[in-house]
Design an enzyme around this catalytic site. Structure first.
Site, short mmCIF file in Angstrom:
data_model
loop_
_atom_site.label_atom_id
_atom_site.label_comp_id
_atom_site.label_asym_id
_atom_site.label_seq_id
_atom_site.Cartn_x
_atom_site.Cartn_y
_atom_site.Cartn_z
N CYS A 112 6.87 1.74 -0.66
CA CYS A 112 8.28 2.12 -0.58
C CYS A 112 8.90 1.72 0.75
O CYS A 112 10.12 1.61 0.86
CB CYS A 112 8.44 3.62 -0.80
SG CYS A 112 7.48 4.64 0.34
N GLY A 162 3.52 9.82 -10.49
CA GLY A 162 2.55 9.10 -9.65
C GLY A 162 2.04 9.98 -8.53
O GLY A 162 2.25 11.20 -8.50
#
Length: 417
Positions: free
Chosen positions: A54, A195
């Site tokens: 990310c 996740g």
């Protein structure tokens, strides 16, 4: 790593590129193998690994000396993602050789993370390594470098207190939610995406008092697993837009290529909630929530870049431990470089030793008739003596070769013109 190969790393991260740039280069887990395979098929690239999280997208490569490192990698980014080079170049960093090694060690040790000391990055590097191994993209020098990076990261964690408290992007997101509401007691939280980030967020939410957790995920089995673990409730993904208004806090972390929530969704949710505020914490890259939802009165959206402000306080608390970790990494980089440079002298050392041994054996053969009367014990003494003399004569030359390999700049300076 041979002298005609070069280690090159390029990338973007949370300090060089805003999320709207990073999300254009983000690679979901399902495409990582294909992307890595495509990378090592670029001209001049011998080995390669892609790290996509990310907060960063990085390409670590071993390239032939004749190739154009930066051009090859920038070309790959342009072609694979269909992103113009002009959109990437201003945000790109590039490291070579020792600086690339240092950067890799810092990343694996979580010194380059948005939240310094967070433990997830090492697992993400290992996952990228596993994928690269499986597609044959890492099979030589990069393999040993990455193994060393894992060892250094473990050393940093064992010899410093940088990871002493449980800190992650997920925990920072939950801290932000707690600061917004004052307390999470009685609040309903919806996790969109099941996740590792969602699982971590759920753990922190429970610790902060949240008792009502909803989970929505495209794979129902994964959603059920997390919901059961935290005594939550599964929301079928097809019912997401009908059920999301039940949540005070929505934490999204999917790998969806398109945004899940837009401005119109926010308007609908607020009507269903009778204008009670609703907070979205979007820790996905690409983003799950359109930032224009902030325009809806009562909707508040925070993406992963917004979390940097919260994470900054964490860095100041850990500055002393980070300094100790940097010292360890500097020492490990030097050791790795010396080891690699010493390997460069091995072929020359072996050739010199083989040549000396051939001369020794030839001279003994020439003297075979004169030595024919010697006993086996005397022959062994002669063998031992000649080997010892050869080794002593070679010693200064071998020492000089090893020193030259470890200090190439010094040896070039001392070379006669």
């Amino acid at each position: 790593m041979s002298r005609n190969q070069h280690l090159v790393l390029i990338g973007i991260n949370h300090t060089t590129a805003p999320i709207e740039v990073r999300e254009r280069l983000a690679i979901p887990a399902g495409r990582l193998a294909d992307a890595t395979r495509t990378l090592v098929h670029q001209p001049g690239i011998r080995e390669g690994l892609i790290l996509s999280t990310c907060n960063r997208v990085e390409l670590l490569t071993l390239q032939e000396e004749s190739s154009s490192p930066g051009g090859n990698l920038l070309g790959f980014l342009h072609e694979y993602f269909a992103v113009p080079p002009s959109s990437i170049t201003p945000h790109l960093y590039e490291y070579r050789e020792g600086e690339a090694v240092r950067h890799l060690f810092r990343v694996a040790s979580s010194l380059d993370s948005m939240v310094v000391g967070e433990p997830q990055i090492l697992g993400q590097v290992k996952e990228s390594y596993t994928v690269a191994r499986e597609v044959g993209a890492v099979n030589g020098s990069l393999d040993s470098l990455l193994q060393r990076a894992f060892t250094v990261a473990k050393k940093v964690r064992s010899e410093t207190q940088i990871g002493s408290s449980s800190v992650s992007i997920a925990s920072v997101a939950v801290d932000l939610a707690r600061k917004i509401f004052g307390s999470l007691e009685g609040k309903t939280v919806l996790l969109v995406g099941a996740g590792k980030m969602s699982e971590l967020a759920a753990r922190h939410l429970i610790q902060q008092g949240a008792t009502n957790i909803l989970v929505a995920n495209r794979t129902l089995e994964r959603a059920e697993k997390i919901a059961a673990q935290f005594r939550g409730q599964v929301i079928p993904f097809e019912d997401l837009y009908d059920q999301a208004a039940r949540a005070d806090i929505v934490i999204t972390s999917t790998g969806a290529p398109q945004k899940l929530f837009g401005r119109s969704h926010g308007q609908h949710f607020l009507q269903s909630r009778r204008n009670r505020p609703m907070f979205f914490i979007d820790i996905a890259v690409p983003r799950d929530v359109d930032p224009r939802m902030n325009e809806v009165e009562g909707c508040f959206v925070y993406d992963i870049d917004d979390l940097q402000q919260v994470a900054a306080a964490n860095l100041s608390d850990r500055s002393r431990e980070a300094a100790a970790a940097e010292t360890i990494i500097s020492r490990e980089v030097d050791k790795y470089q010396q080891r690699m440079q010493s390997r460069g002298a091995v072929p020359a050392i072996v050739a010199l030793q083989q040549n000396a041994e051939a001369i020794r054996e030839a001279e003994l053969a020439r003297s075979a008739k004169r030595l024919a009367s010697l006993t086996p014990e005397q022959r062994e003494t002669v063998e031992s003596l000649t080997r010892s003399l050869t080794a002593k004569l070679l010693h200064p030359q071998l020492t000089a070769l090893r020193a030259a390999a470890q200090n190439p700049e010094t040896s070039r300076t001392n070379d006669p013109d």
